[in-house]
Design a protein around this motif. Sequence first.
Motif, PDB file in Angstrom:
ATOM      1  N   TYR A 397      -7.512   1.252 -11.792  1.00 36.96           N
ATOM      2  CA  TYR A 397      -6.750   1.788 -10.669  1.00 36.96           C
ATOM      3  C   TYR A 397      -6.268   0.676  -9.752  1.00 36.96           C
ATOM      4  CZ  TYR A 397      -8.212   6.389 -12.235  1.00 36.96           C
ATOM      5  OH  TYR A 397      -8.400   7.519 -12.993  1.00 36.96           O
ATOM      6  N   LEU A 398      -6.969  -0.460  -9.739  1.00 39.80           N
ATOM      7  CA  LEU A 398      -6.442  -1.625  -9.035  1.00 39.80           C
ATOM      8  C   LEU A 398      -5.176  -2.125  -9.713  1.00 39.80           C
ATOM      9  CD1 LEU A 398      -6.580  -4.037  -7.059  1.00 39.80           C
ATOM     10  CD2 LEU A 398      -8.065  -5.180  -8.729  1.00 39.80           C
ATOM     11  N   VAL A 399      -5.177  -2.144 -11.033  1.00 35.01           N
ATOM     12  CA  VAL A 399      -4.020  -2.632 -11.781  1.00 35.01           C
ATOM     13  C   VAL A 399      -2.798  -1.745 -11.549  1.00 35.01           C
ATOM     14  CG1 VAL A 399      -3.093  -3.044 -14.084  1.00 35.01           C
ATOM     15  CG2 VAL A 399      -5.425  -3.752 -13.539  1.00 35.01           C
ATOM     16  N   VAL A 400      -2.971  -0.424 -11.607  1.00 36.74           N
ATOM     17  CA  VAL A 400      -1.820   0.460 -11.400  1.00 36.74           C
ATOM     18  C   VAL A 400      -1.356   0.413  -9.948  1.00 36.74           C
ATOM     19  CG1 VAL A 400      -2.364   1.995 -13.327  1.00 36.74           C
ATOM     20  CG2 VAL A 400      -3.336   2.470 -11.092  1.00 36.74           C
ATOM     21  N   THR A 401      -2.266   0.128  -9.018  1.00 36.48           N
ATOM     22  CA  THR A 401      -1.864  -0.051  -7.624  1.00 36.48           C
ATOM     23  C   THR A 401      -1.003  -1.294  -7.470  1.00 36.48           C
ATOM     24  OG1 THR A 401      -3.871   1.055  -6.810  1.00 36.48           O
ATOM     25  CG2 THR A 401      -2.715  -0.380  -5.276  1.00 36.48           C
ATOM     26  N   LEU A 402      -1.400  -2.384  -8.131  1.00 33.16           N
ATOM     27  CA  LEU A 402      -0.592  -3.602  -8.097  1.00 33.16           C
ATOM     28  C   LEU A 402       0.765  -3.376  -8.748  1.00 33.16           C
ATOM     29  CD1 LEU A 402      -3.299  -6.287  -9.028  1.00 33.16           C
ATOM     30  CD2 LEU A 402      -2.334  -5.821  -6.766  1.00 33.16           C
ATOM     31  N   ALA A 403       0.784  -2.597  -9.838  1.00 36.38           N
ATOM     32  CA  ALA A 403       2.057  -2.303 -10.504  1.00 36.38           C
ATOM     33  C   ALA A 403       2.982  -1.505  -9.596  1.00 36.38           C
ATOM     34  CB  ALA A 403       1.786  -1.535 -11.795  1.00 36.38           C
ATOM     35  N   MET A 404       2.427  -0.529  -8.882  1.00 39.83           N
ATOM     36  CA  MET A 404       3.237   0.248  -7.950  1.00 39.83           C
ATOM     37  C   MET A 404       3.754  -0.640  -6.815  1.00 39.83           C
ATOM     38  SD  MET A 404       2.241   3.620  -5.686  1.00 39.83           S
ATOM     39  CE  MET A 404       2.322   4.830  -6.992  1.00 39.83           C
ATOM     40  N   ALA A 405       2.910  -1.526  -6.298  1.00 43.25           N
ATOM     41  CA  ALA A 405       3.334  -2.437  -5.244  1.00 43.25           C
ATOM     42  C   ALA A 405       4.463  -3.346  -5.725  1.00 43.25           C
ATOM     43  CB  ALA A 405       2.149  -3.274  -4.763  1.00 43.25           C
ATOM     44  N   GLN A 406       4.393  -3.775  -6.988  1.00 49.12           N
ATOM     45  CA  GLN A 406       5.452  -4.627  -7.531  1.00 49.12           C
ATOM     46  C   GLN A 406       6.770  -3.870  -7.632  1.00 49.12           C
ATOM     47  OE1 GLN A 406       4.914  -7.776  -7.976  1.00 49.12           O
ATOM     48  NE2 GLN A 406       7.006  -8.215  -8.627  1.00 49.12           N
ATOM     49  N   ILE A 407       6.694  -2.584  -7.948  1.00 46.37           N
ATOM     50  CA  ILE A 407       7.906  -1.759  -7.975  1.00 46.37           C
ATOM     51  C   ILE A 407       8.536  -1.710  -6.587  1.00 46.37           C
ATOM     52  CG2 ILE A 407       8.774   0.601  -8.255  1.00 46.37           C
ATOM     53  CD1 ILE A 407       6.767   0.958 -10.513  1.00 46.37           C
ATOM     54  N   PHE A 408       7.718  -1.561  -5.561  1.00 52.85           N
ATOM     55  CA  PHE A 408       8.231  -1.536  -4.188  1.00 52.85           C
ATOM     56  C   PHE A 408       8.923  -2.849  -3.833  1.00 52.85           C
ATOM     57  CE2 PHE A 408       4.577   1.542  -2.978  1.00 52.85           C
ATOM     58  CZ  PHE A 408       5.266   2.590  -3.590  1.00 52.85           C
ATOM     59  N   LEU A 409       8.374  -3.963  -4.335  1.00 47.67           N
ATOM     60  CA  LEU A 409       8.892  -5.276  -3.955  1.00 47.67           C
ATOM     61  C   LEU A 409      10.194  -5.631  -4.666  1.00 47.67           C
ATOM     62  CD1 LEU A 409       5.553  -7.303  -3.860  1.00 47.67           C
ATOM     63  CD2 LEU A 409       6.997  -6.736  -1.903  1.00 47.67           C
ATOM     64  N   VAL A 410      10.356  -5.190  -5.907  1.00 45.15           N
ATOM     65  CA  VAL A 410      11.514  -5.644  -6.696  1.00 45.15           C
ATOM     66  C   VAL A 410      12.627  -4.614  -6.778  1.00 45.15           C
ATOM     67  CG1 VAL A 410      10.035  -7.114  -8.100  1.00 45.15           C
ATOM     68  CG2 VAL A 410      10.551  -4.812  -8.890  1.00 45.15           C
ATOM     69  N   THR A 411      12.390  -3.373  -6.340  1.00 48.46           N
ATOM     70  CA  THR A 411      13.450  -2.370  -6.398  1.00 48.46           C
ATOM     71  C   THR A 411      14.581  -2.771  -5.456  1.00 48.46           C
ATOM     72  OG1 THR A 411      11.818  -0.653  -6.860  1.00 48.46           O
ATOM     73  CG2 THR A 411      13.993   0.074  -6.152  1.00 48.46           C
ATOM     74  N   ARG A 412      15.795  -2.703  -5.963  1.00 45.33           N
ATOM     75  CA  ARG A 412      16.950  -3.198  -5.212  1.00 45.33           C
ATOM     76  C   ARG A 412      17.176  -2.410  -3.926  1.00 45.33           C
ATOM     77  NH1 ARG A 412      20.704  -6.588  -7.174  1.00 45.33           N
ATOM     78  NH2 ARG A 412      19.942  -6.233  -9.284  1.00 45.33           N
ATOM     79  N   PHE A 413      16.981  -1.101  -3.972  1.00 42.78           N
ATOM     80  CA  PHE A 413      17.200  -0.261  -2.805  1.00 42.78           C
ATOM     81  C   PHE A 413      15.856   0.280  -2.318  1.00 42.78           C
ATOM     82  CE2 PHE A 413      20.991   0.101  -5.498  1.00 42.78           C
ATOM     83  CZ  PHE A 413      21.917  -0.477  -4.649  1.00 42.78           C
ATOM     84  N   ALA A 414      15.504  -0.042  -1.076  1.00 42.69           N
ATOM     85  CA  ALA A 414      14.174   0.265  -0.555  1.00 42.69           C
ATOM     86  C   ALA A 414      13.889   1.766  -0.549  1.00 42.69           C
ATOM     87  CB  ALA A 414      14.028  -0.302   0.856  1.00 42.69           C
ATOM     88  N   TYR A 415      14.886   2.590  -0.216  1.00 41.59           N
ATOM     89  CA  TYR A 415      14.654   4.026  -0.133  1.00 41.59           C
ATOM     90  C   TYR A 415      14.389   4.650  -1.504  1.00 41.59           C
ATOM     91  CZ  TYR A 415      19.560   4.246  -1.602  1.00 41.59           C
ATOM     92  OH  TYR A 415      20.733   4.097  -2.275  1.00 41.59           O
ATOM     93  N   PHE A 416      14.712   3.906  -2.574  1.00 38.93           N
ATOM     94  CA  PHE A 416      14.497   4.417  -3.924  1.00 38.93           C
ATOM     95  C   PHE A 416      13.152   3.979  -4.482  1.00 38.93           C
ATOM     96  CE2 PHE A 416      15.529   4.288  -8.587  1.00 38.93           C
ATOM     97  CZ  PHE A 416      15.653   5.657  -8.734  1.00 38.93           C
ATOM     98  N   SER A 417      12.502   3.017  -3.821  1.00 37.30           N
ATOM     99  CA  SER A 417      11.290   2.431  -4.386  1.00 37.30           C
ATOM    100  C   SER A 417      10.102   3.394  -4.363  1.00 37.30           C
ATOM    101  CB  SER A 417      10.931   1.154  -3.621  1.00 37.30           C
ATOM    102  OG  SER A 417      10.656   1.437  -2.262  1.00 37.30           O
ATOM    103  N   VAL A 418       9.953   4.174  -3.277  1.00 35.66           N
ATOM    104  CA  VAL A 418       8.799   5.072  -3.167  1.00 35.66           C
ATOM    105  C   VAL A 418       8.837   6.180  -4.222  1.00 35.66           C
ATOM    106  CG1 VAL A 418       7.590   6.723  -1.704  1.00 35.66           C
ATOM    107  CG2 VAL A 418       8.378   4.555  -0.743  1.00 35.66           C
TER     108      VAL A 418
END
Length: 497
Positions: A397-418
């Motif tokens: 669950y730490l790994v999937v949390t880091l993966a989700m955080a990486q999605i937030f960081l690299v998604t081009r449009f912030a409102y689409f990241s969540v």
Amino acid sequence: MSALIFILIFLYPLTLSFWAYLDRKNRMHTALLLGPIGLIVLTVFTQFMDVDLSVQFFSHTQGLFALGLKWDVLTSLIAITVLTIGGVVYKFSWNYLQDDPFRVRFLQNLSLTLSFVLLMLMAADLIVFLMAWVTVSYFLHKLLLHFPGRDGAVKAAQQKFWISRFGDVVLILGCLILYQVFGSLKFDIIMQSLDNRDLLNANTYLITIASICIVIGAMAKSAQYPLHFWLPNTMETPTPVSALMHAGVINAGGYLIIRMSPLLSSVPLALGILTCFGSLTILFGLIMMWTQTSVKKSLAYSTISQMGFMMVQCGVGAFHMAVVHCIGHAFYKAYAFLSSGTATDFGRLERYYPDTKKPINFMSILWALTLAMFLSWSLIFILNPESLVLKSSLLMYLVVTLAMAQIFLVTRFAYFSVPLGTAFMVLYLSFSFGMQYILKDVIPLTKLKFELLDMVYIIFAASIFVSLFIMQNIFPILAKTDFGKKLYVRALNGRLI
């Protein structure tokens, strides 16, 4: 009837070569679909009708040479994956090697490789498994040497040959020890004997050695550090070989660990070795991948790190998640290799799509981690709170949390990241919990125990995942330092030390 079904499954890949030889125009789409569809129907029938599909071809009075086949849900999941990818690779190979005078020989070796992979998956005992395991290696060796005039291909094949033989010898030694303890090499008998606590206590030392031998044999097959160096050197072979090897054959080590998971779960030292070396493999493979200029070499190091992640999942007891990862990685990596020729086109297009996001800084990372942690653990409590008592929960669950955080960081449009990160999390957890239910009779669930040695393994692996997450996001800054420049040169040449 059961014997006939197993024979047809084994012979199916061989019929593809015969079909291709007769059908010069390559109208074999129907034949390629028949195999996976047939296996799906067989799986549904055996599971919903609760039919025990097994056959015993030979049994010695002492049980050593019990040769049999069995079809269960784990076999079906991996077999369907292998046969689907194998059909695509076969179709691709027909066109890829259309001017090659030895195309028929290549397709025959490809078919034989697939047949013995299926035999390995259907094995009901370690004797049949080992025979198929070695035979798959033999035909893969012939595929790697399809272009014998290429020195790089010959060198890689020789390296793989000796690493595989080392793994085979260690694995055979482990099997002999298991026979000494349990008096049989049948999977069912070994697993049933694990309920005999007196037997386990009296043979703790031998079972530990056997389990470690199984782990080392699997590591050699799945290119784990430090037995990995042959895999990036196989790029001189035809691309279909890379697709088949990275998508299917290299998963054999992980399949062995998952199949033997009831035994390995009783040996914490063996799982600890898996966790530690798998974590080091992830670290090594990812750093190598980030620096490679060759598309196929980058994919090769990616496979090394992904196999390391699968071993870590097994090491912490998340065997059901390892099955999900095995299937997902197989399809992804087959597609990546078969489409690697167009990768440079996408690279040229990137120049016209500049990154509009602000540079990633410490506050961005902290914000992404906080939001990801809140969302991921909320979803876990909603979807399956019972999973939190499993030993695998802390790290996975730490790994999937880091993966989700990486999605937030690299998604081009912030409102689409969540919504994108949430959808990823829901999908991954749904697959994992579903696989946990499907495989409940095959794979044990290891309850959480706060033993010191286990916590050391988990903390070690967690520190590597967190370090890679931070390193990936500060890579532009790191690359400008003296340490970063030295690291880049070493990683580009395939070494860190």
